[in-house]
Scaffold this motif. Structure first.
Motif, PDB file in Angstrom:
ATOM      1  N   TYR A 155       1.293  -1.594  -0.201  1.00  0.00           N
ATOM      2  CA  TYR A 155      -0.186   0.003  -0.260  1.00  0.00           C
ATOM      3  C   TYR A 155       0.797   1.705   0.477  1.00  0.00           C
ATOM      4  O   TYR A 155       0.749   2.235  -1.130  1.00  0.00           O
ATOM      5  N   LEU A 156       1.626   0.713   0.837  1.00  0.00           N
ATOM      6  CA  LEU A 156       2.935   2.251   1.009  1.00  0.00           C
ATOM      7  C   LEU A 156       3.526   2.532  -0.415  1.00  0.00           C
ATOM      8  O   LEU A 156       3.649   3.683  -0.383  1.00  0.00           O
TER       9      LEU A 156
ATOM     10  N   PHE B 103      13.450   4.245  -2.158  1.00  0.00           N
ATOM     11  CA  PHE B 103      13.062   5.476  -3.068  1.00  0.00           C
ATOM     12  C   PHE B 103      13.625   6.611  -2.509  1.00  0.00           C
ATOM     13  O   PHE B 103      12.499   7.866  -2.787  1.00  0.00           O
ATOM     14  N   ALA B 104      14.473   6.697  -2.227  1.00  0.00           N
ATOM     15  CA  ALA B 104      15.550   8.225  -1.664  1.00  0.00           C
ATOM     16  C   ALA B 104      15.538   8.862  -2.817  1.00  0.00           C
ATOM     17  O   ALA B 104      15.728  10.046  -2.524  1.00  0.00           O
ATOM     18  N   ALA B 105      15.366   8.379  -4.000  1.00  0.00           N
ATOM     19  CA  ALA B 105      16.160   9.401  -5.263  1.00  0.00           C
ATOM     20  C   ALA B 105      14.735  10.731  -5.487  1.00  0.00           C
ATOM     21  O   ALA B 105      15.082  11.640  -5.783  1.00  0.00           O
ATOM     22  N   ARG B 106      13.629   9.839  -4.726  1.00  0.00           N
ATOM     23  CA  ARG B 106      12.595  10.542  -4.274  1.00  0.00           C
ATOM     24  C   ARG B 106      12.064  11.968  -3.695  1.00  0.00           C
ATOM     25  O   ARG B 106      11.712  12.895  -3.353  1.00  0.00           O
ATOM     26  N   PHE B 107      12.776  10.900  -2.060  1.00  0.00           N
ATOM     27  CA  PHE B 107      12.845  11.843  -1.349  1.00  0.00           C
ATOM     28  C   PHE B 107      13.899  12.644  -0.552  1.00  0.00           C
ATOM     29  O   PHE B 107      14.676  13.112  -1.036  1.00  0.00           O
TER      30      PHE B 107
ATOM     31  N   LEU C 221       2.816  -3.736  -6.706  1.00  0.00           N
ATOM     32  CA  LEU C 221       3.704  -2.974  -7.840  1.00  0.00           C
ATOM     33  C   LEU C 221       5.216  -3.928  -7.288  1.00  0.00           C
ATOM     34  O   LEU C 221       5.264  -3.944  -5.926  1.00  0.00           O
ATOM     35  N   SER C 222       5.788  -4.159  -7.754  1.00  0.00           N
ATOM     36  CA  SER C 222       7.330  -4.724  -7.648  1.00  0.00           C
ATOM     37  C   SER C 222       7.927  -3.706  -6.969  1.00  0.00           C
ATOM     38  O   SER C 222       7.351  -2.487  -7.366  1.00  0.00           O
ATOM     39  N   LEU C 223       8.801  -3.964  -6.377  1.00  0.00           N
ATOM     40  CA  LEU C 223       9.997  -2.735  -6.020  1.00  0.00           C
ATOM     41  C   LEU C 223      11.204  -2.282  -6.868  1.00  0.00           C
ATOM     42  O   LEU C 223      11.414  -1.129  -6.875  1.00  0.00           O
TER      43      LEU C 223
ATOM     44  N   ALA D 295      12.410   2.397  -9.323  1.00  0.00           N
ATOM     45  CA  ALA D 295      12.269   2.700 -10.848  1.00  0.00           C
ATOM     46  C   ALA D 295      11.848   4.079 -11.247  1.00  0.00           C
ATOM     47  O   ALA D 295      11.998   5.359 -11.519  1.00  0.00           O
ATOM     48  N   THR D 296      10.423   4.166 -10.877  1.00  0.00           N
ATOM     49  CA  THR D 296       9.773   5.363 -10.576  1.00  0.00           C
ATOM     50  C   THR D 296      10.001   6.174 -10.220  1.00  0.00           C
ATOM     51  O   THR D 296      10.436   8.114 -10.875  1.00  0.00           O
ATOM     52  N   CYS D 297      10.694   6.393  -8.963  1.00  0.00           N
ATOM     53  CA  CYS D 297      10.617   7.221  -8.170  1.00  0.00           C
ATOM     54  C   CYS D 297      12.232   8.241  -8.269  1.00  0.00           C
ATOM     55  O   CYS D 297      12.303   8.821  -8.807  1.00  0.00           O
TER      56      CYS D 297
END
Length: 457
Positions: A195-196, A224-228, A409-411, A416-418
């Motif tokens: 969900y997260l 997801f650090a690239a987007r944070f 949704l795979s990790l 990759a989206t982030c």
């Protein structure tokens, strides 16, 4: 010859029946479109009046109609059902609107939903109030939560994230401006992380500041650090991050206050009490704070850690109480979140309007999430099976609730989206020192690697 034809016809019939049974189990959407839909439409049309009468949804006809029947015919005056609208087929079921008679209310129809389901041979019947006197029946032909397929047309938008599928085949949209803060509970392997993951991946494509606190050394949020814009991976880093967010919130309130201090007689549209009333060129970007395993912020071992915990909890409560007007929203996740965590836990939970409860290990945990807003939803959460990860019960303080399930949704895809949307992260100078370090991926050679040798001779 006749006997051979009979056996051939019987074999063909058995083959057709077996094929239909297999399609119903393995491909329910295709079965519904080809077999279930026409059968259900025929059942609805043929038994509508008798079914409504059996469910107690008929009323006496108007007096003028009764007088007309007596004057023109000798037929018995019988109760009439709600007037039915046009039947609209969908890829998952049917939709039909009913105009209620005088004295009826939507709750009367909702109370008979289970009877209507059996009478018309569908998986579920959901009732939605459209406008005064009109309700919509949404008939679902099969279990849409068994294999999640999000609708093609979704009413999304800025800070409106379709993150899961409801049991009535509509999208569950996380609308931050309408419901600012959320609590997500679930046991290990219940689907809470999925969900997260969906939420972060969909928010990453919007100009929203993403901030994370993951005290499990960042194992959930680090991909997801690239987007944070900021990421804390232990309580010490969290104690440095939260005061920065509180200061950012206070600065935004000062900005709003400055806009309110305008000359008398100014147009009303220039007066605002939150950031959304500010001019677009002055409006700061919204911030969404993700907290994974919130219990790690409450658990302490020494007196010094207890003082730090109290400060962090106080700052979280301030963000939950005052953050909405400043455009700061909270996503708090954990396995349990009750008074046993310590001072401030119940007060913080009361500020989290939206609730999502996945499979939990005990009834008390479900009541922590849903008991104070919809007691019957807590019992529904306790019945979630372990073989259905991602299935949850979502509710809010209005008392409404429904079952939802998050699509897979795979990790790898989420990360990759982030990375692809890292350039969309708004610049917040106060968070720059806390931005996580993201190493650049190694560059792969496009051709064979050759080794240079020294020239001799």
């Amino acid at each position: 010859m006749t006997d051979l034809m009979t056996w051939a016809e019987l074999g063909g019939s058995l083959t057709a029946i077996s094929g239909a049974a297999y399609a119903r189990r393995a491909h329910p959407a295709a079965y519904w479109s080809t077999v279930g839909l026409p059968v259900s439409v025929v059942r609805l049309l043929a038994s509508y009046s008798s079914t409504m009468d059996a469910c107690g949804l008929t009323v006496e006809p108007p007096r003028w109609r009764a007088l007309a029947i007596r004057a023109t015919t000798r037929r018995e005056i019988r109760p009439v059902p709600p007037r039915r609208g046009v039947i609209r087929p969908t890829s998952t079921g049917l939709r039909v609107r009913l105009r209620l008679a005088a004295g009826q209310e939507p709750a009367d129809v909702a109370a008979s939903a289970e009877r209507l389901r059996h009478a018309w041979g569908v998986h579920a019947v959901h009732v939605r109030d459209v406008k005064p006197g009109v309700v919509e029946l949404r008939l679902v032909g099969f279990d849409v939560l068994r294999k999640v397929r999000m609708p093609k047309r979704i009413d999304g938008g800025f800070l409106r994230v379709p993150v899961a599928l409801r049991e009535d085949a509509t999208a569950f949209v996380r609308a931050y401006q309408a419901v600012p803060h959320e609590l997500v509970l679930g046991a290990t392997l219940s689907g809470k992380s999925m969900y997260l993951r969906n939420l972060i991946a969909r928010l990453a494509a919007q100009p929203v500041v993403l901030v994370g606190i993951d005290c499990k050394r960042g194992v959930e949020l680090a991909p997801f650090a690239a987007r944070f814009s900021a990421l804390a991976t232990d309580p010490e880093q969290a104690s440095d991050l939260l005061p920065v967010l509180v200061k950012e919130m206070e600065d935004r309130y000062d900005l709003i206050k400055a806009r309110q201090g305008i000359a008398p007689g100014a147009p009303e549209e220039l007066i605002t009490s939150d950031i959304w009333g500010l001019p677009e060129d002055e409006r700061p970007a919204p911030i969404v704070l993700f907290i994974d395993e919130v219990a790690e912020l409450f658990l302490v071992a020494t007196r010094k850690e207890e003082e730090r915990r109290d400060e962090m909890v106080t700052q979280l409560i301030r963000l939950a109480q005052l953050g909405r007007a400043a455009g700061i929203y909270l996503e708090v996740c954990g396995q349990r979140f009750g008074a046993e965590l310590g001072k401030g836990a119940t007060m913080l939970r009361a500020q989290l309007t939206s609730r999502v409860c996945h499979r939990v290990n005990d009834e008390a945990s479900a009541k922590m999430a849903l008991g104070d807003i919809a007691p019957e939803a807590a019992y529904a959460a306790c019945s979630i099976a372990a073989e259905l990860p991602g299935l949850a019960v979502a509710g809010d303080t209005s008392g409404g609730w429904s079952r939802i399930r998050t699509p897979y949704l795979s990790l790898t895809d989420a990360a990759a989206t982030c990375r692809a949307t890292a350039h969309l992260a708004p610049d917040v100078p106060a968070l720059t020192p806390l931005r996580p370090y993201v190493p650049h991926p190694p560059v792969k050679a496009s051709g064979p690697v050759t080794t240079a040798h020294p020239v001799t001779g």
